[in-house]
Scaffold this motif. Structure first.
Motif, PDB file in Angstrom:
ATOM      1  N   GLU A  99       0.837  -1.208   0.000  1.00  0.00           N
ATOM      2  CA  GLU A  99       0.000   0.000   0.000  1.00  0.00           C
ATOM      3  C   GLU A  99       0.872   1.258   0.000  1.00  0.00           C
ATOM      4  N   ALA A 100       1.942   1.244   0.767  1.00  0.00           N
ATOM      5  CA  ALA A 100       2.851   2.398   0.816  1.00  0.00           C
ATOM      6  C   ALA A 100       3.534   2.613  -0.534  1.00  0.00           C
ATOM      7  N   ARG A 101       3.898   1.540  -1.225  1.00  0.00           N
ATOM      8  CA  ARG A 101       4.540   1.671  -2.543  1.00  0.00           C
ATOM      9  C   ARG A 101       3.578   2.266  -3.564  1.00  0.00           C
ATOM     10  N   ILE A 102       2.313   1.862  -3.499  1.00  0.00           N
ATOM     11  CA  ILE A 102       1.320   2.434  -4.413  1.00  0.00           C
ATOM     12  C   ILE A 102       1.153   3.921  -4.115  1.00  0.00           C
ATOM     13  N   ASN A 103       1.013   4.265  -2.842  1.00  0.00           N
ATOM     14  CA  ASN A 103       0.852   5.670  -2.464  1.00  0.00           C
ATOM     15  C   ASN A 103       2.060   6.508  -2.884  1.00  0.00           C
ATOM     16  N   GLN A 104       3.254   5.966  -2.706  1.00  0.00           N
ATOM     17  CA  GLN A 104       4.465   6.690  -3.097  1.00  0.00           C
ATOM     18  C   GLN A 104       4.495   6.895  -4.600  1.00  0.00           C
ATOM     19  N   GLY A 105       4.057   5.900  -5.363  1.00  0.00           N
ATOM     20  CA  GLY A 105       4.019   6.022  -6.813  1.00  0.00           C
ATOM     21  C   GLY A 105       3.050   7.090  -7.275  1.00  0.00           C
ATOM     22  N   ILE A 106       1.941   7.225  -6.573  1.00  0.00           N
ATOM     23  CA  ILE A 106       0.967   8.271  -6.905  1.00  0.00           C
ATOM     24  C   ILE A 106       1.559   9.642  -6.598  1.00  0.00           C
ATOM     25  N   ARG A 107       2.155   9.791  -5.403  1.00  0.00           N
ATOM     26  CA  ARG A 107       2.727  11.083  -5.009  1.00  0.00           C
ATOM     27  C   ARG A 107       3.835  11.528  -5.949  1.00  0.00           C
TER      28      ARG A 107
END
Length: 124
Positions: free
Chosen positions: A50-58
């Motif tokens: 979940e953190a990797r997805i969020n980081q990719g969005i940011r």
């Protein structure tokens, strides 16, 4: 004589403690939950994904569509895990391995989507 007795007692205690620490360590299973040489449980792995997805969005490395598809895959795996846990006798080794295989595929998809040079808002 007293120092020698204390040294022998200390060695005996440390010798007894070594097998206890070996028992407490998780049993490694090839391909299951190992990231960087350290075992991770399913919840920790879910948090990391979940953190990797969020980081990719940011960072803009993931487009909105990519993030939506990756999150849908993530939710599907989470629902499958809930079904596995609800069934008797709970989460079996085969089910854990199945979840691990699915998480591996999702992590590969995230890595591919983040590095496909499909940057949101930026064109190189």
């Amino acid at each position: 004589m007293k120092k020698f007795t204390l040294m022998i007692a200390g060695l005996g205690i440390s010798a007894a403690a070594i097998p206890a620490t070996a028992i407490a360590a998780p049993v490694p299973q090839p391909g299951y939950g190992f990231q960087g040489g350290a075992w991770q449980n399913i919840n920790a792995r879910q948090n990391r994904i979940e953190a990797r997805i969020n980081q990719g969005i940011r960072s803009g490395a993931l487009t909105r569509g990519e993030a939506m598809r990756l999150r849908a895959q993530f939710r599907d795996i989470a629902r499958l895990e809930a079904r596995y846990r609800a069934s008797r006798p709970g989460l079996t080794v085969a089910e854990r391995l199945d979840l691990d295989r699915r998480f591996d595929a999702l992590e590969r998809s995230i890595r591919i989507q983040k590095h496909d040079r499909d940057h949101r808002g930026r064109r190189w």
